[in-house]
Write a protein that holds these residues in place. Structure first.
Motif, PDB file in Angstrom:
ATOM      1  N   ILE A 188      -0.842  -2.923   1.840  1.00 13.12           N
ATOM      2  CA  ILE A 188      -0.039  -2.808   3.054  1.00 13.12           C
ATOM      3  C   ILE A 188      -0.191  -4.146   3.747  1.00 13.12           C
ATOM      4  O   ILE A 188      -1.210  -4.438   4.354  1.00 13.12           O
ATOM      5  CB  ILE A 188      -0.509  -1.668   3.957  1.00 13.12           C
ATOM      6  CG1 ILE A 188      -0.375  -0.330   3.230  1.00 13.12           C
ATOM      7  CG2 ILE A 188       0.267  -1.656   5.244  1.00 13.12           C
ATOM      8  CD1 ILE A 188      -0.756   0.851   4.072  1.00 13.12           C
ATOM      9  N   ASN A 200       9.103   7.741  11.610  1.00  7.86           N
ATOM     10  CA  ASN A 200       8.276   7.044  12.588  1.00  7.86           C
ATOM     11  C   ASN A 200       8.636   7.522  13.978  1.00  7.86           C
ATOM     12  O   ASN A 200       9.776   7.918  14.238  1.00  7.86           O
ATOM     13  CB  ASN A 200       8.422   5.525  12.490  1.00  7.86           C
ATOM     14  CG  ASN A 200       9.764   5.023  12.983  1.00  7.86           C
ATOM     15  OD1 ASN A 200      10.717   4.940  12.225  1.00  7.86           O
ATOM     16  ND2 ASN A 200       9.846   4.684  14.255  1.00  7.86           N
ATOM     17  N   THR A 246       3.914   0.760   1.625  1.00  4.28           N
ATOM     18  CA  THR A 246       3.856  -0.692   1.760  1.00  4.28           C
ATOM     19  C   THR A 246       4.756  -1.120   2.917  1.00  4.28           C
ATOM     20  O   THR A 246       5.547  -0.334   3.435  1.00  4.28           O
ATOM     21  CB  THR A 246       4.326  -1.403   0.478  1.00  4.28           C
ATOM     22  OG1 THR A 246       5.639  -0.936   0.146  1.00  4.28           O
ATOM     23  CG2 THR A 246       3.382  -1.114  -0.682  1.00  4.28           C
ATOM     24  N   LYS A 247       4.669  -2.369   3.301  1.00  4.30           N
ATOM     25  CA  LYS A 247       5.527  -2.915   4.349  1.00  4.30           C
ATOM     26  C   LYS A 247       6.089  -4.256   3.887  1.00  4.30           C
ATOM     27  O   LYS A 247       5.393  -5.043   3.251  1.00  4.30           O
ATOM     28  CB  LYS A 247       4.757  -3.096   5.654  1.00  4.30           C
ATOM     29  CG  LYS A 247       5.653  -3.557   6.796  1.00  4.30           C
ATOM     30  CD  LYS A 247       4.892  -3.663   8.100  1.00  4.30           C
ATOM     31  CE  LYS A 247       5.823  -4.141   9.198  1.00  4.30           C
ATOM     32  NZ  LYS A 247       6.344  -5.484   8.910  1.00  4.30           N
ATOM     33  N   ASP A 248       7.336  -4.520   4.248  1.00  5.23           N
ATOM     34  CA  ASP A 248       8.028  -5.675   3.688  1.00  5.23           C
ATOM     35  C   ASP A 248       7.457  -7.017   4.129  1.00  5.23           C
ATOM     36  O   ASP A 248       7.359  -7.949   3.333  1.00  5.23           O
ATOM     37  CB  ASP A 248       9.535  -5.612   4.010  1.00  5.23           C
ATOM     38  CG  ASP A 248       9.816  -5.625   5.507  1.00  5.23           C
ATOM     39  OD1 ASP A 248       8.891  -5.327   6.291  1.00  5.23           O
ATOM     40  OD2 ASP A 248      10.965  -5.937   5.881  1.00  5.23           O
ATOM     41  N   ARG A 303       4.428  -6.057  13.158  1.00  6.25           N
ATOM     42  CA  ARG A 303       4.460  -4.602  13.014  1.00  6.25           C
ATOM     43  C   ARG A 303       5.886  -4.057  12.976  1.00  6.25           C
ATOM     44  O   ARG A 303       6.095  -2.885  12.697  1.00  6.25           O
ATOM     45  CB  ARG A 303       3.663  -3.924  14.118  1.00  6.25           C
ATOM     46  CG  ARG A 303       4.245  -3.975  15.507  1.00  6.25           C
ATOM     47  CD  ARG A 303       3.418  -3.096  16.427  1.00  6.25           C
ATOM     48  NE  ARG A 303       3.930  -3.086  17.790  1.00  6.25           N
ATOM     49  CZ  ARG A 303       3.533  -2.228  18.713  1.00  6.25           C
ATOM     50  NH1 ARG A 303       2.615  -1.328  18.406  1.00  6.25           N
ATOM     51  NH2 ARG A 303       4.028  -2.266  19.924  1.00  6.25           N
ATOM     52  N   TYR A 361       9.091  -0.069   6.505  1.00  7.15           N
ATOM     53  CA  TYR A 361       7.965   0.579   5.847  1.00  7.15           C
ATOM     54  C   TYR A 361       8.521   1.436   4.711  1.00  7.15           C
ATOM     55  O   TYR A 361       9.488   2.165   4.897  1.00  7.15           O
ATOM     56  CB  TYR A 361       7.194   1.454   6.832  1.00  7.15           C
ATOM     57  CG  TYR A 361       6.477   0.680   7.925  1.00  7.15           C
ATOM     58  CD1 TYR A 361       5.106   0.444   7.869  1.00  7.15           C
ATOM     59  CD2 TYR A 361       7.187   0.181   9.017  1.00  7.15           C
ATOM     60  CE1 TYR A 361       4.463  -0.264   8.873  1.00  7.15           C
ATOM     61  CE2 TYR A 361       6.548  -0.530  10.018  1.00  7.15           C
ATOM     62  CZ  TYR A 361       5.189  -0.749   9.941  1.00  7.15           C
ATOM     63  OH  TYR A 361       4.552  -1.460  10.935  1.00  7.15           O
ATOM     64  N   ARG A 376      12.494   4.804   3.056  1.00  5.59           N
ATOM     65  CA  ARG A 376      12.106   3.725   3.961  1.00  5.59           C
ATOM     66  C   ARG A 376      12.330   4.161   5.397  1.00  5.59           C
ATOM     67  O   ARG A 376      13.205   4.973   5.677  1.00  5.59           O
ATOM     68  CB  ARG A 376      12.935   2.467   3.683  1.00  5.59           C
ATOM     69  CG  ARG A 376      12.801   1.912   2.280  1.00  5.59           C
ATOM     70  CD  ARG A 376      13.638   0.643   2.133  1.00  5.59           C
ATOM     71  NE  ARG A 376      13.558   0.119   0.790  1.00  5.59           N
ATOM     72  CZ  ARG A 376      14.408   0.421  -0.176  1.00  5.59           C
ATOM     73  NH1 ARG A 376      15.402   1.262   0.059  1.00  5.59           N
ATOM     74  NH2 ARG A 376      14.279  -0.113  -1.375  1.00  5.59           N
TER      75      ARG A 376
END
Length: 370
Positions: free
Chosen positions: A5, A39, A71-73, A109, A113, A124
């Motif tokens: 991540i 989210n 994971t996050k881009d 942030r 995601y 996503r």
């Protein structure tokens, strides 16, 4: 198997010791929608951001495990991430990722995601900051369709342009896609060709993009027109079932529909009750809480009416606010005459009670399919 991540290495084969946290709606009842990633949109002044991933097809009992990766881009700073698991009513539903406000590079942030279940189903969710210049009016994903069912056809069906609301600051914005920079500069984009259309478009405000001054919109391109689906032979066939109801969206590669909560069934014609017999849809506060359900209020920062939740399914559904809400932060109630996910459904013109979460009170039609 080690995943990352951002620059934080994690073993994200989720077991009873899972570190990732997920959010949920009022009640989650079981359905076959697969993976849900949501989210709770950050409010002004909020220091922590929660991102949640839930297996809506088969939540495991406590002590079980889910092969779930997140994971996050654009990466995350390791000191700003906290992960926990979600156990409610003797079920392990998934995990929640809490991202604190970083001391440096605050824009890290924000972004996309992504969660993957069993290396197959992917969803996503998009997290963006507030900006009058980069205002998409709550649009996070756009689904486009080919002009015909002919595989050799290269044209997209006509669609409304997507992007940001125009303001004087639009002269400073840049569109990017992957490693391609400055592919467009206007506030709205309209695509005509299938090739290269799908993917995540980033709309940035000049050099301030690294500090979070950007929004992202994912373009999803279906394999077939809305009234068709990609069958096992790789050709577009007419859907044998009725059109998807109650805001449902046809799946790509399946003659079924992906249904917004609290609806289920092949064509989203059944209003699901909170029951252990169903799995994994976010419901609303009117549903009673039975065993095996998950509610928005069960999660940290969760509102019992799912206020502030962006729900993202896989396939062609994309991301929409929870039923009853719309807007950039999914915190604006549906205006009179609208209901459902993203307030995208219209109430009947006649004077009938129309609940903004579930629609007309007399809508209880069940369609039997042979």
């Amino acid at each position: 198997m080690e995943k990352h991540i951002g620059n934080l290495p994690l073993l994200v084969l989720l077991t009873a010791f899972c570190w990732v946290s997920f959010t949920h709606g009022s009640n989650v009842v079981r359905t076959n929608n697969g993976l849900l990633l949501a989210n709770n949109c950050p409010q002004l002044g909020q220091t922590a951001l929660n991102v949640y991933a839930v297996d809506t097809s088969n939540p495991a009992s406590i002590g079980g495990e889910l092969d779930l990766e997140i994971t996050k881009d654009t990466g995350l700073q390791s000191d700003s991430v906290k992960i926990s698991q979600i156990n409610v009513d003797n079920y392990f539903w998934g995990c929640a990722l809490t991202v604190a406000q970083p001391k440096r590079y605050k824009g890290l942030r924000y972004g996309v995601y992504e969660a993957t279940l069993d290396s197959a189903t992917t969803a996503r969710t998009f997290v963006k900051r507030n900006s009058k210049i980069l205002d998409t009016r709550g649009v996070f994903t756009v689904t486009l369709y080919p002009a015909s069912g002919d595989p050799s056809e290269t044209d997209l069906a006509p669609h409304d342009p997507f992007g940001v609301v125009w303001s004087p600051g639009c002269w400073q914005i840049q569109w990017c896609k992957g490693k391609r920079r400055n592919i467009y500069s206007g506030p709205k984009l309209q695509l005509s060709k299938i090739e290269g259309a799908a993917g995540i478009y980033t709309i940035r405000r000049g050099k301030r993009g690294s500090r979070g001054w950007f929004v992202q919109i994912e373009v999803i391109v279906a394999s077939c027109p809305p009234d068709m689906y990609l069958d096992g032979s790789g050709t577009c066939s007419s859907r044998s079932r009725f059109p998807c109801l109650n805001g449902g969206v046809g799946k790509d590669g399946s003659d079924q529909c992906t249904c917004p909560p609290p609806f289920g069934g092949f064509v989203c014609d059944i209003e699901l009750e909170a029951s252990p017999l169903y799995t994994g849809i976010l419901g609303q506060e009117e549903i009673s809480s039975d065993e095996g359900t998950l509610r928005c209020g069960d999660l940290e920062g969760g509102n019992t009416r799912c206020k502030g939740f962006l729900l993202c399914y896989a396939d062609l559904y994309g991301c929409k606010c929870a039923p009853g809400w719309h807007g950039n932060k999914c915190d604006r109630a549906c205006p009179k005459g609208r209901w459902g996910a993203d307030c995208s459904q219209h109430c009947p013109s006649s004077n009938i009670d129309c609940n903004r979460f579930r629609g007309p009170e007399n809508r209880r039609t069940v369609i039997m399919i042979e």
